[in-house]
Design a protein around this motif. Sequence first.
Motif, PDB file in Angstrom:
ATOM      1  N   GLY A  69      53.534  53.623  40.620  1.00  0.00           N
ATOM      2  CA  GLY A  69      52.620  54.574  39.793  1.00  0.00           C
ATOM      3  C   GLY A  69      51.380  53.641  39.402  1.00  0.00           C
ATOM      4  O   GLY A  69      50.636  54.031  38.321  1.00  0.00           O
ATOM      5  N   VAL A  70      50.938  52.406  39.837  1.00  0.00           N
ATOM      6  CA  VAL A  70      49.722  51.677  39.491  1.00  0.00           C
ATOM      7  C   VAL A  70      48.811  52.356  40.161  1.00  0.00           C
ATOM      8  O   VAL A  70      48.492  52.634  41.275  1.00  0.00           O
ATOM      9  CB  VAL A  70      49.932  50.406  40.228  1.00  0.00           C
ATOM     10  N   GLY A  71      47.882  53.075  39.045  1.00  0.00           N
ATOM     11  CA  GLY A  71      46.751  53.666  39.430  1.00  0.00           C
ATOM     12  C   GLY A  71      45.381  53.028  39.219  1.00  0.00           C
ATOM     13  O   GLY A  71      44.572  53.203  38.496  1.00  0.00           O
ATOM     14  N   LEU A  72      45.085  51.763  39.984  1.00  0.00           N
ATOM     15  CA  LEU A  72      44.018  51.258  39.865  1.00  0.00           C
ATOM     16  C   LEU A  72      43.158  51.530  41.217  1.00  0.00           C
ATOM     17  O   LEU A  72      43.567  51.868  42.010  1.00  0.00           O
ATOM     18  CB  LEU A  72      44.329  49.708  39.956  1.00  0.00           C
ATOM     19  N   MET A  73      41.833  51.223  41.079  1.00  0.00           N
ATOM     20  CA  MET A  73      40.916  51.467  42.405  1.00  0.00           C
ATOM     21  C   MET A  73      41.138  50.236  43.204  1.00  0.00           C
ATOM     22  O   MET A  73      41.894  49.361  42.982  1.00  0.00           O
ATOM     23  CB  MET A  73      39.286  51.250  41.614  1.00  0.00           C
ATOM     24  N   GLY A  74      40.858  50.646  44.765  1.00  0.00           N
ATOM     25  CA  GLY A  74      41.137  49.810  45.565  1.00  0.00           C
ATOM     26  C   GLY A  74      40.791  48.334  45.213  1.00  0.00           C
ATOM     27  O   GLY A  74      41.610  47.330  45.459  1.00  0.00           O
ATOM     28  N   PHE A  75      39.729  47.897  45.019  1.00  0.00           N
ATOM     29  CA  PHE A  75      39.319  46.606  44.783  1.00  0.00           C
ATOM     30  C   PHE A  75      40.207  45.921  43.755  1.00  0.00           C
ATOM     31  O   PHE A  75      40.453  44.623  43.777  1.00  0.00           O
ATOM     32  CB  PHE A  75      37.691  46.243  44.508  1.00  0.00           C
ATOM     33  N   MET A  76      40.745  46.493  42.604  1.00  0.00           N
ATOM     34  CA  MET A  76      41.468  45.960  41.633  1.00  0.00           C
ATOM     35  C   MET A  76      42.776  45.717  42.156  1.00  0.00           C
ATOM     36  O   MET A  76      43.529  44.806  41.691  1.00  0.00           O
ATOM     37  CB  MET A  76      41.586  46.838  40.224  1.00  0.00           C
ATOM     38  N   LEU A  77      43.371  46.575  42.870  1.00  0.00           N
ATOM     39  CA  LEU A  77      44.822  46.329  43.627  1.00  0.00           C
ATOM     40  C   LEU A  77      44.650  45.272  44.404  1.00  0.00           C
ATOM     41  O   LEU A  77      45.428  44.482  44.547  1.00  0.00           O
ATOM     42  CB  LEU A  77      45.129  47.626  44.442  1.00  0.00           C
ATOM     43  N   ASN A  78      43.464  45.171  45.160  1.00  0.00           N
ATOM     44  CA  ASN A  78      43.303  43.864  46.066  1.00  0.00           C
ATOM     45  C   ASN A  78      43.430  42.820  45.143  1.00  0.00           C
ATOM     46  O   ASN A  78      44.063  41.838  45.534  1.00  0.00           O
ATOM     47  CB  ASN A  78      42.186  43.997  46.987  1.00  0.00           C
ATOM     48  N   LEU A  79      42.505  42.665  44.010  1.00  0.00           N
ATOM     49  CA  LEU A  79      42.450  41.491  43.112  1.00  0.00           C
ATOM     50  C   LEU A  79      43.861  41.321  42.780  1.00  0.00           C
ATOM     51  O   LEU A  79      44.322  40.057  42.590  1.00  0.00           O
ATOM     52  CB  LEU A  79      41.628  41.758  42.076  1.00  0.00           C
ATOM     53  N   ALA A  80      44.640  42.288  42.215  1.00  0.00           N
ATOM     54  CA  ALA A  80      46.059  42.199  41.573  1.00  0.00           C
ATOM     55  C   ALA A  80      46.858  41.260  42.809  1.00  0.00           C
ATOM     56  O   ALA A  80      47.720  40.375  42.418  1.00  0.00           O
ATOM     57  CB  ALA A  80      46.590  43.424  41.473  1.00  0.00           C
ATOM     58  N   LEU A  81      46.865  41.670  44.117  1.00  0.00           N
ATOM     59  CA  LEU A  81      47.599  41.152  44.966  1.00  0.00           C
ATOM     60  C   LEU A  81      47.260  39.734  45.479  1.00  0.00           C
ATOM     61  O   LEU A  81      48.104  38.769  45.504  1.00  0.00           O
ATOM     62  CB  LEU A  81      47.710  41.938  46.500  1.00  0.00           C
ATOM     63  N   GLU A  82      45.750  39.280  45.416  1.00  0.00           N
ATOM     64  CA  GLU A  82      45.436  38.185  45.708  1.00  0.00           C
ATOM     65  C   GLU A  82      45.881  37.169  44.589  1.00  0.00           C
ATOM     66  O   GLU A  82      46.227  35.955  45.045  1.00  0.00           O
ATOM     67  CB  GLU A  82      43.910  38.039  46.026  1.00  0.00           C
ATOM     68  N   LEU A  83      45.767  37.412  43.358  1.00  0.00           N
ATOM     69  CA  LEU A  83      45.973  36.739  42.300  1.00  0.00           C
ATOM     70  C   LEU A  83      47.826  36.548  42.296  1.00  0.00           C
ATOM     71  O   LEU A  83      47.940  35.335  42.016  1.00  0.00           O
ATOM     72  CB  LEU A  83      45.540  37.288  41.127  1.00  0.00           C
ATOM     73  N   ALA A  84      48.325  37.482  42.328  1.00  0.00           N
ATOM     74  CA  ALA A  84      49.868  37.373  42.561  1.00  0.00           C
ATOM     75  C   ALA A  84      50.410  36.252  43.830  1.00  0.00           C
ATOM     76  O   ALA A  84      51.090  35.467  43.495  1.00  0.00           O
ATOM     77  CB  ALA A  84      50.767  38.468  42.713  1.00  0.00           C
TER      78      ALA A  84
END
Length: 76
Positions: free
Chosen positions: A51-66
């Motif tokens: 249910g994470v509702g972030l914009m695409g670039f924020m999802l990418n940022l989240a994954l890259e940081l993780a």
Amino acid sequence: MKKFLLDRLAAYLLGSKVWGQAQAAVQIVEEPHKTGAQKRAEALDLLKSFGVGLMGFMLNLALELAVAKLRFGADR
């Protein structure tokens, strides 16, 4: 120290709940036989199912940081 700073930055930018979910998604899909593209697609699907509702670039940022945090942990 890098891991701590990365953790704090990500929690600040994404929120601690989303940051935790991103880390969980990356750990779930982390398997040596999968390609990076497969892992990314599966992690994005997991985040959307969480249910994470972030914009695409924020999802990418989240994954890259993780992924970066996971790699820092593997090096030490």
